[in-house]
Enzyme design. Structure first.
Site, mmCIF file in Angstrom:
data_model
loop_
_atom_site.group_PDB
_atom_site.id
_atom_site.type_symbol
_atom_site.label_atom_id
_atom_site.label_comp_id
_atom_site.label_asym_id
_atom_site.label_seq_id
_atom_site.Cartn_x
_atom_site.Cartn_y
_atom_site.Cartn_z
ATOM 1 N N LYS A 1 1.977 -7.460 -8.353
ATOM 2 C CA LYS A 1 1.870 -6.133 -7.735
ATOM 3 C C LYS A 1 3.232 -5.690 -7.207
ATOM 4 O O LYS A 1 3.634 -4.541 -7.373
ATOM 5 C CB LYS A 1 0.805 -6.155 -6.627
ATOM 6 C CG LYS A 1 -0.601 -6.228 -7.193
ATOM 7 C CD LYS A 1 -1.677 -6.581 -6.188
ATOM 8 C CE LYS A 1 -2.992 -6.839 -6.941
ATOM 9 N NZ LYS A 1 -4.076 -7.325 -6.100
ATOM 10 N N GLN B 1 -5.277 -8.947 0.000
ATOM 11 C CA GLN B 1 -5.630 -9.728 -1.192
ATOM 12 C C GLN B 1 -6.839 -10.614 -0.880
ATOM 13 O O GLN B 1 -6.808 -11.404 0.059
ATOM 14 C CB GLN B 1 -4.415 -10.576 -1.633
ATOM 15 C CG GLN B 1 -4.624 -11.312 -2.934
ATOM 16 C CD GLN B 1 -4.777 -10.372 -4.137
ATOM 17 O OE1 GLN B 1 -4.013 -9.430 -4.306
ATOM 18 N NE2 GLN B 1 -5.776 -10.635 -4.964
ATOM 19 N N ASP C 1 -7.344 0.191 -2.995
ATOM 20 C CA ASP C 1 -8.245 -0.670 -3.772
ATOM 21 C C ASP C 1 -9.591 0.031 -4.007
ATOM 22 O O ASP C 1 -10.362 -0.388 -4.869
ATOM 23 C CB ASP C 1 -8.515 -1.973 -2.995
ATOM 24 C CG ASP C 1 -7.770 -3.167 -3.569
ATOM 25 O OD1 ASP C 1 -7.341 -3.087 -4.736
ATOM 26 O OD2 ASP C 1 -7.640 -4.171 -2.850
#
Ligand code: NAD
Length: 284
Positions: free
Chosen positions: A53, A97, A120
């Site tokens: 990322k 995460q 997200d």
């Protein structure tokens, strides 16, 4: 029939070029999109994802901020870091995460991220917006799947779509996105009786199960579009999806491979969502 391969790597590369152009335009207005990623603990796979990322941000000209916290960090400390990032005007996307250690309440963490920075697309407010077809951040893997189909010229309205798997991050939202585009959607899961009865009706089949070679030629209709979300290791330790690629590709009309299928789209849509958030921040 030998299936056409939907090349996620190429489609992702094309989308990333378009994103980089938009990032440049935004930078000329004095705004650089910024993504903050919080990593808790030492999960090796998570570290790999987080590094990719960061790399994607760098390549597209965005800022990335990696915040590493120890496994034993308290829930309070994590929530307070998120609160700080919610108020940081240089940060447009915040991502924690997953998975996070068991002593921290995952729901609380997800709900503490501002819906305006939830790139997200996991916040219940954004999930509600997705369900009701409003402007929101769509969850990255499901969104990536829809882009793969669009770029491959595959129509969705009126099609029978069968989603195998009902996780909150893949199965459930991808079915909703298909419904939003007027498909007739069936969800199958671990308690489904006679899986083949359903999957054999699928014009488009999405496999998000997490079991190597779970979907075989017997599960699919001749000419079906087969989307393989799985990221697994087979007995030989080789990366593979949920679909028995060799036999299914003989029967399907289209198929995504693993690797180079859905995988590259996930990070690409994360970059897209971060850019979208930065763009929208200008008007606030
Ligand atoms: P999960 O473990 O949360 O969910 C798996 C689902 O499979 C469950 O809903 C369960 O009901 C269903 N299932 C299990 N056994 C079944 C059976 N016998 N018959 C029918 N359904 C069954 O998984 P997830 O997080 O949705 O991930 C699924 C796979 O996709 C994993 O391999 C994961 O690594 C991969 N994944 C890939 C990406 C990507 O970017 N490509 C992103 C997320 C997840």
């Amino acid at each position: 029939m030998t299936a056409k391969i939907i090349n996620g790597k190429d489609i992702a590369a094309k989308k990333r070029i378009a994103i980089a152009v938009e990032v440049k335009k935004l930078k000329s207005k004095g705004v650089t999109p910024g993504l903050a990623v919080i990593l808790v603990g030492n999960n090796h796979a998570s570290l790999t994802y987080v590094k990719s990322k960061e790399k994607a941000c760098r390549e597209l000209g965005m800022n990335s901020l990696l915040i590493e916290m120890p496994e034993e960090v308290s829930e309070e400390e994590l929530l307070s870091k998120i609160e700080e990032l919610n108020g940081d005007t240089k940060i447009h996307g915040i991502l924690v995460q997953l998975p996070i250690p068991k002593h921290i309440d995952e729901k609380k963490v997800i709900e503490s991220i501002s819906p305006l920075k939830d790139v997200d697309g996991f916040h219940p407010i954004n999930i509600g917006r997705m369900m009701t077809g409003q402007n929101t951040f769509l969850p990255c893997t499901p969104y990536g799947i829809m882009v793969l189909l669009e770029e491959s010229g595959i129509s969705i309205a009126g099609k029978n779509v069968v989603v195998v798997g009902r996780s909150n991050i893949v199965g459930k939202p991808v079915g909703q996105l298909f419904l939003n585009q007027h498909a007739t959607v069936t969800y199958c899961h671990s308690k489904t009786r006679d899986l083949k009865l359903h999957t054999n009706q699928a014009d488009i089949l999405v496999a998000a199960v997490g079991i190597p070679n779970f979907i075989t030629a017997e599960h699919i209709k001749e000419g079906a579009v087969v989307i393989d979300v799985g990221i697994n290791r087979n007995e030989a330790g080789k990366l593979c999806g949920d679909v028995a690629f060799d036999e299914v590709s003989e029967k399907a009309g289209y198929i995504t491979p693993v690797p180079k299928g859905v995988g590259p789209m996930t990070i690409t849509m994360l970059m897209y969502n971060t850019l979208k958030s930065a763009n929208e921040s200008i008007d606030r």
